[in-house]
Design a protein around this motif. Structure first.
Motif, PDB file in Angstrom:
ATOM      1  N   SER A 383      -6.972   3.017  28.555  1.00 15.61           N
ATOM      2  CA  SER A 383      -6.588   4.205  27.796  1.00 15.61           C
ATOM      3  C   SER A 383      -6.270   5.372  28.727  1.00 15.61           C
ATOM      4  N   ILE A 384      -7.053   5.493  29.810  1.00 17.62           N
ATOM      5  CA  ILE A 384      -6.782   6.561  30.782  1.00 17.62           C
ATOM      6  C   ILE A 384      -5.417   6.358  31.429  1.00 17.62           C
ATOM      7  N   VAL A 389      -2.229   9.006  31.978  1.00 20.94           N
ATOM      8  CA  VAL A 389      -1.350   8.972  33.161  1.00 20.94           C
ATOM      9  C   VAL A 389       0.091   8.680  32.752  1.00 20.94           C
ATOM     10  N   TYR A 390       0.307   7.510  32.136  1.00 24.41           N
ATOM     11  CA  TYR A 390       1.681   7.095  31.811  1.00 24.41           C
ATOM     12  C   TYR A 390       2.339   8.047  30.816  1.00 24.41           C
ATOM     13  N   LYS A 391       1.684   8.286  29.688  1.00 24.16           N
ATOM     14  CA  LYS A 391       2.297   9.108  28.642  1.00 24.16           C
ATOM     15  C   LYS A 391       2.382  10.583  29.047  1.00 24.16           C
ATOM     16  N   THR A 392       1.423  11.019  29.847  1.00 22.92           N
ATOM     17  CA  THR A 392       1.401  12.436  30.219  1.00 22.92           C
ATOM     18  C   THR A 392       2.353  12.752  31.357  1.00 22.92           C
ATOM     19  N   GLN A 401       4.884   1.852  20.209  1.00 22.61           N
ATOM     20  CA  GLN A 401       4.944   0.456  20.659  1.00 22.61           C
ATOM     21  C   GLN A 401       4.939   0.365  22.185  1.00 22.61           C
ATOM     22  N   LYS A 402       5.634   1.303  22.832  1.00 20.16           N
ATOM     23  CA  LYS A 402       5.667   1.317  24.286  1.00 20.16           C
ATOM     24  C   LYS A 402       4.278   1.595  24.855  1.00 20.16           C
ATOM     25  N   GLU A 540       1.099  14.170  16.856  1.00 25.76           N
ATOM     26  CA  GLU A 540       1.829  13.856  15.632  1.00 25.76           C
ATOM     27  C   GLU A 540       3.313  14.156  15.808  1.00 25.76           C
ATOM     28  N   ALA A 541       3.614  15.291  16.424  1.00 28.23           N
ATOM     29  CA  ALA A 541       5.012  15.670  16.608  1.00 28.23           C
ATOM     30  C   ALA A 541       5.746  14.695  17.511  1.00 28.23           C
ATOM     31  N   GLN A 542       5.095  14.321  18.622  1.00 29.00           N
ATOM     32  CA  GLN A 542       5.747  13.419  19.571  1.00 29.00           C
ATOM     33  C   GLN A 542       5.952  12.035  18.978  1.00 29.00           C
TER      34      GLN A 542
END
Length: 704
Positions: A383-384, A389-392, A401-402, A540-542
């Motif tokens: 999750s980290i 890391v990845y999403k941020t 899904q990604k 929610e927005a993203q």
């Protein structure tokens, strides 16, 4: 004979083939069970691990019983089983109770922090989201490093210990054991996510507690032991061969033990870090229902008390009674300190009294304790890496899904990485005792700053960033300096002594509080708690935006007309959420989402309604009251009156162990039986779905 990398010489109690069979067979079995369970969940309970919300926080629908079972399982490390017996043998009867008191208060504290997080950051996925929102990117990165270091080091040390134990009793090469232990966990965790670990944690817990009760009762009722009275008589008669330096009159039957209390204090600091600085325990609190966090965590806190107390006392004392008799596997060779530190006390006792079938059962218990720890660690680190890391920093516009796909990949990556770390520790000469002394110094500095992130609005960004770093170097310096001052050199032996580790742990834990206050007073700043509610709005927005189909070429002109100008607010369509009830927009139509989701604080509303918030605040008060009670009882009221010039009498010893065994049965009822009752409706629904599916399939086959 099998010679360990540390110089430990272990007896090959069972063939290598048995060790391989247990590790590989159980790994495959758990994979099969969890895959079937996930199919049933998706088909009949509307729970799909293909969404990030389900993968990371189990859709926030986990009830009290399953929460208690999962927290119990995640906290039932090898320490509470194998090493409680080893340290009881080494220091005496005080250790198992001190060990038990060093397990429950952290869970009670996490219950209070968890329910507070639900109030202030109701839809966070990881504790690191909270630090990013409050302290920015630099603070976020600092706490990512602290969390991953704590998680990886703790998890790798468990694999290290398990591989050494398996090598010591079967002769299987510890490198092979190190690879095989996490392999099956990687497979089912990557597929099932957090809910998969909740389900397997329940199975781990049920099997482990059955084995613990079996071992305890089989040992006490064996003819060589002769029950509680016989065990006391044999230990007392063997007193001359069981002298422990630092204990009152050298007895193993006294609670007044200098080394035991030093060990207990170091353990308390280390265990506190393993809970608060472990994202897995935060995730489990995020995954629970609103009314399940406090009762679920505190039920686990009470239940875990019985594992090291009962098991450690019975096996530690039995080993003291039998270690110089023909029953003992190494007889006439004595049990060495290196063997004790490697955790071989319990398997040797099992071999002496139960035989080969007992060692196979011990390997199963070992597997349960190891994999429950590893699975929660994998989800936490995954999750980290995926969310924080990845999403941020890599792909902020990643779709749901990604995100799940990346989570699967990071589970596999983490499995490989901790295997490598465990091998490095093994070849580097570390053992569980040394790791237990070093871990608090490494992990404790972040505890108070992280807790103050939710508790104190006055902690500034600079204080939150610098205080754990300064705290670590303070603790490290005192640990190494004390080792050199007392013993004249710094090496694995001197740094593995109790007093330097205790001083280093105290400095690592408390100094960040001082640094945080002083740095915060330098440039005072008061944080507005409403900012935390933007986490939900941002996500929610993203997610809503990433879910909007991109316009095709023939609709470009229409789309361009609807595209807002820069800086203009736009409402993204947000799906109805069955967990939250209605979306934030549906509850508050005045809230709009911009590109940056920067919502004015005056327009931010809490996603929970007033009755739910009142209930959460009530649970918050209950959690802190329960935490204070547990600390007062387990730190002072219970153990302190026993720390005197007193050796347990036969009647007191019998009563002491009887209550400890009763606690094991209470634990079984709390975290194995009660979850079945608590989840009876879902179990019935899933069973009926399977039954109807089987009948339908049989009917089609009959028609054909």
């Amino acid at each position: 004979m099998a010679t360990l990398q540390l110089g430990v010489v272990g007896e090959e109690l069972i063939p290598q083939s048995t060790g391989y069979g247990v590790l590989i067979g159980l790994g495959i079995a758990f994979c099969a069970v969890i895959l079937v369970a996930l199919k049933i969940q998706k088909a009949y309970l509307a729970e799909d691990a293909g969404t990030s919300e389900m993968f990371m926080v189990a859709n926030r629908t986990v009830g009290t019983g399953l929460t208690a079972s999962a927290v119990f399982s995640s906290w039932m490390w090898i320490n509470e089983t194998v090493f409680a017996a080893a340290m009881c043998y080494r220091y005496g009867i005080a250790v198992p109770l001190w060990w038990a008191t060093g397990l429950c208060f952290q869970i009670a504290l996490m219950a209070a922090l968890g329910v507070l997080a639900k109030i202030r950051v109701p839809y966070a996925h990881t504790s690191l989201e909270i630090t990013k929102m409050r302290y920015g990117r630099v603070g976020h990165v600092v706490y990512i490093v602290l969390n991953i270091t704590n998680n990886v080091f703790g998890c790798a040390s468990m694999i290290l210990t398990g591989s050494q134990l398996i090598f010591g009793i079967s002769g299987m090469h510890f490198a092979a054991a190190t690879v095989l232990i996490p392999l099956g966990v990687v497979l089912y965790t990557a597929v099932g996510g957090l809910k998969a670990t909740f389900l397997t944690d329940y199975l781990h817990t049920a099997i482990a507690l059955i084995l613990i009760m079996y071992f305890t009762l089989s040992t006490l009722t064996h003819d060589a032991v002769g029950g509680l009275g016989g065990l006391y008589d044999k230990v007392a008669a063997n007193a001359a061969n069981n002298i422990v330096a630092g204990n009152y009159e050298g007895s193993v039957l006294t609670f007044k033990s200098k080394e035991a209390i030093i060990w207990a204090l170091i353990l308390k600091f280390g265990n506190l870090a393993l809970v608060v600085m472990d994202t897995a325990f935060w995730q489990k609190s995020f995954a629970t229902e609103v009314n399940a966090t406090v009762p679920g965590y505190n039920l686990a806190a009470l239940a875990i008390f019985g594992v090291p107390w009962g098991l450690g006392t019975v096996f530690g004392m039995t080993a003291r009674a039998l270690h110089n008799t023909p029953y003992w596997p190494t007889y006439p060779e004595p049990l060495t300190l290196a063997q004790v530190n490697a955790g071989l006390v319990m398997p040797y006792t099992v071999k002496a009294l139960i035989g080969n079938q007992g060692i196979v059962a011990f390997l199963v218990l070992l597997f349960m304790a190891l994999t429950s720890t590893i699975s929660s660690s994998m989800i936490a680190v995954s999750s980290i890496l995926s969310f924080d890391v990845y999403k941020t920093y890599i792909n902020p516009k990643a779709s749901d899904q990604k995100l799940v796909k990346v989570s699967h990949i990071t589970v596999v990556f983490h499995g490989c990485f901790i295997t490598g770390v465990a091998l490095a520790l093994n070849y580097g000469g570390a053992n569980m005792t040394w790791i237990g002394y070093f871990r608090p110094i490494l992990s404790c500095p972040g505890i108070i700053p992280l807790a103050l992130t939710l508790l104190w609005s006055g902690q500034t960004r600079l204080a939150a960033i610098l205080s754990p770093i300064l705290g670590f170097f303070t603790g490290l310096g005192i640990w190494l300096g004390t080792s050199y001052s007392l013993y004249g050199q710094i090496n694995m032996t001197t740094t593995g002594m109790g007093v330097p580790a205790l001083y280093g742990s105290i400095a690592s834990f408390f100094s960040p509080a001082l640094y945080s206050v002083l740095i915060s007073l330098y440039k005072p700043y008061k944080f507005d708690w409403r900012i935390f509610l933007r986490i939900e709005l941002t996500e929610e927005a993203q997610l809503a935006k990433s879910s909007i189909p991109q316009p095709s070429s023939d609709t470009t002109s229409t789309a361009s007309k609807e595209t807002p100008a820069d800086g203009e607010r736009v409402i993204f369509p947000i799906a109805h959420d069955p967990v939250r009830g209605t979306s934030v927009q549906e509850k508050n139509p005045k809230i709009f989402f911009t590109e940056s989701a920067t919502v004015p604080l005056d327009e931010v509303q809490h996603p929970f309604d007033e009755p739910t918030l009142r209930k959460l605040y009530w649970w918050h008060r209950v959690a802190w009251a329960w935490f204070v009670v547990i600390v007062l009882v387990t730190f002072i009221a219970w153990p302190m009156p026993l720390y005197r010039d007193y050796i347990f009498t036969k009647s007191f010893f019998s009563g002491w162990v009887t209550v400890a065994i009763f606690w094991q049965f209470f634990a079984f009822a709390a975290v194995v039986v009660y979850p079945l009752y608590d989840g009876r409706h879902d179990i019935a629904k899933g069973a009926m779905g399977v039954w109807h599916a089987m009948r339908s399939y049989a009917g089609r086959r009959k028609e054909q």
